[in-house]
Scaffold this motif. Structure first.
Motif, PDB file in Angstrom:
ATOM      1  N   UNK A  80       7.806  10.890  11.226  1.00 37.45           N
ATOM      2  CA  UNK A  80       8.783  10.566  10.263  1.00 37.45           C
ATOM      3  C   UNK A  80       8.809   9.497   9.272  1.00 37.45           C
ATOM      4  N   UNK A  81       9.699   9.479   8.505  1.00 40.09           N
ATOM      5  CA  UNK A  81       9.513   8.234   7.554  1.00 40.09           C
ATOM      6  C   UNK A  81       8.857   8.465   6.169  1.00 40.09           C
ATOM      7  N   UNK A  82       8.009   9.684   5.968  1.00 44.91           N
ATOM      8  CA  UNK A  82       7.158   9.799   4.912  1.00 44.91           C
ATOM      9  C   UNK A  82       8.441  10.364   3.785  1.00 44.91           C
ATOM     10  N   UNK A  83       8.060  10.118   2.597  1.00 49.37           N
ATOM     11  CA  UNK A  83       8.715  10.257   1.354  1.00 49.37           C
ATOM     12  C   UNK A  83       8.236  11.839   0.978  1.00 49.37           C
ATOM     13  N   UNK A  84       9.023  12.995   1.318  1.00 44.46           N
ATOM     14  CA  UNK A  84       8.202  14.013   0.939  1.00 44.46           C
ATOM     15  C   UNK A  84       8.905  14.600  -0.546  1.00 44.46           C
ATOM     16  N   UNK A  90       0.948  -1.126  -0.274  1.00 48.51           N
ATOM     17  CA  UNK A  90       0.003  -0.046   0.054  1.00 48.51           C
ATOM     18  C   UNK A  90       0.793   1.283  -0.083  1.00 48.51           C
ATOM     19  N   UNK A  91       0.660   2.081  -1.042  1.00 49.28           N
ATOM     20  CA  UNK A  91       1.009   3.516  -1.217  1.00 49.28           C
ATOM     21  C   UNK A  91       0.229   4.528  -0.683  1.00 49.28           C
ATOM     22  N   UNK A  92       0.200   5.133   0.101  1.00 51.67           N
ATOM     23  CA  UNK A  92      -0.693   6.505   0.593  1.00 51.67           C
ATOM     24  C   UNK A  92      -0.096   7.789   0.023  1.00 51.67           C
ATOM     25  N   UNK A  93      -0.750   8.232  -0.930  1.00 53.53           N
ATOM     26  CA  UNK A  93      -0.356   9.804  -1.416  1.00 53.53           C
ATOM     27  C   UNK A  93      -0.952  10.893  -0.575  1.00 53.53           C
ATOM     28  N   UNK A  94      -0.176  11.680  -0.078  1.00 55.40           N
ATOM     29  CA  UNK A  94      -0.318  13.152   0.603  1.00 55.40           C
ATOM     30  C   UNK A  94      -1.495  12.598   1.586  1.00 55.40           C
ATOM     31  N   UNK A  95      -2.797  13.268   1.690  1.00 57.23           N
ATOM     32  CA  UNK A  95      -3.853  13.044   2.612  1.00 57.23           C
ATOM     33  C   UNK A  95      -4.500  11.476   2.452  1.00 57.23           C
ATOM     34  N   UNK A  96      -3.927  10.792   1.227  1.00 56.13           N
ATOM     35  CA  UNK A  96      -4.298   9.490   1.070  1.00 56.13           C
ATOM     36  C   UNK A  96      -4.074   8.692   2.314  1.00 56.13           C
TER      37      UNK A  96
END
Length: 214
Positions: free
Chosen positions: A61-65, A28-34
């Motif tokens: 942390x851990x998000x790809x910004x 699962x990849x969540x995009x922004x507000x996803x």
């Protein structure tokens, strides 16, 4: 065993019923507000990415910004990542509807890009599912009296369109963007078979309940 399906969850509203589409082992990849949508669906993202212009960056942390000034939308970046990781199937949720029509259109374009990479691609909300039929391909739709199916030429024109096993059949038809000949068809017992020789088709299956705008 490595997962074969990637689920991309974007920021458009999601209905809780969509949780039924998730499968054990999905990547699962969540995009922004996803990532907030993922929480509503009871899903734990493997990757959270985005420029976070529609939701705060998740704590911990851990998000790809991603940069806010870029060519790819967050969802398209996720689609490229799914292809890089070798997934053969992609399900996009939270990619349709919401307050930004241009995002829906962008996500439909991303779905076409995925299909052209050889990825089995499906976009879904609580009322509809959307897939792609590329030149030379055949698609079989099961008999589903509770829904309509529609086809639209994504590149402005589609030639050699065949529909059999349907209430309204087509034989070597030409579909154009300025005339919705392929809208609101119905499968017959035994199911329908679709084929296109030239041009990509968007195939939409929609539940029959609810108001009609046509």
């Amino acid at each position: 065993m490595e997962p074969t399906r990637c689920v991309i969850i974007s920021a458009a509203p999601v209905h809780k019923s969509l949780a039924a589409l998730l499968q054990p082992g999905d990547f699962i990849i969540a995009c922004d507000a996803g990532y907030q949508n993922a929480r509503r669906l009871g899903a734990q993202p493997d990757i959270i990415l985005g420029d976070f212009d529609s939701a705060p960056q998740p704590a911990g942390g851990g998000a790809l910004v991603l940069p806010r000034i870029k060519d790819d939308t967050d969802t398209h970046y996720a689609a490229k990542l799914a292809v890089e990781k070798g997934f053969s199937q992609v399900l996009l949720l939270g990619a349709l509807g919401g307050s930004r029509m241009e995002h829906t259109l962008a996500n439909l374009s991303t779905g076409l890009w995925l299909a052209r990479q050889g990825v089995d691609t499906l976009l879904a909300d609580e009322k509809s599912s959307i897939s792609y039929l590329l030149p030379g391909q055949t698609m079989r739709l099961p008999y589903a009296p509770e829904e309509y199916f529609s086809v639209f030429p994504l590149e402005g024109r589609a030639e050699g369109v065949f529909e059999s096993g349907a209430k309204y059949c087509l034989e070597n038809a030409v579909l154009t963007a300025d005339y919705p000949l392929g809208v609101s068809n119905e499968t017959l017992p035994g199911g329908a078979v679709l084929r296109v020789e030239k041009g990509a088709l968007l195939v939409i299956r929609t539940k029959r309940d609810g108001p009609c705008a046509g």
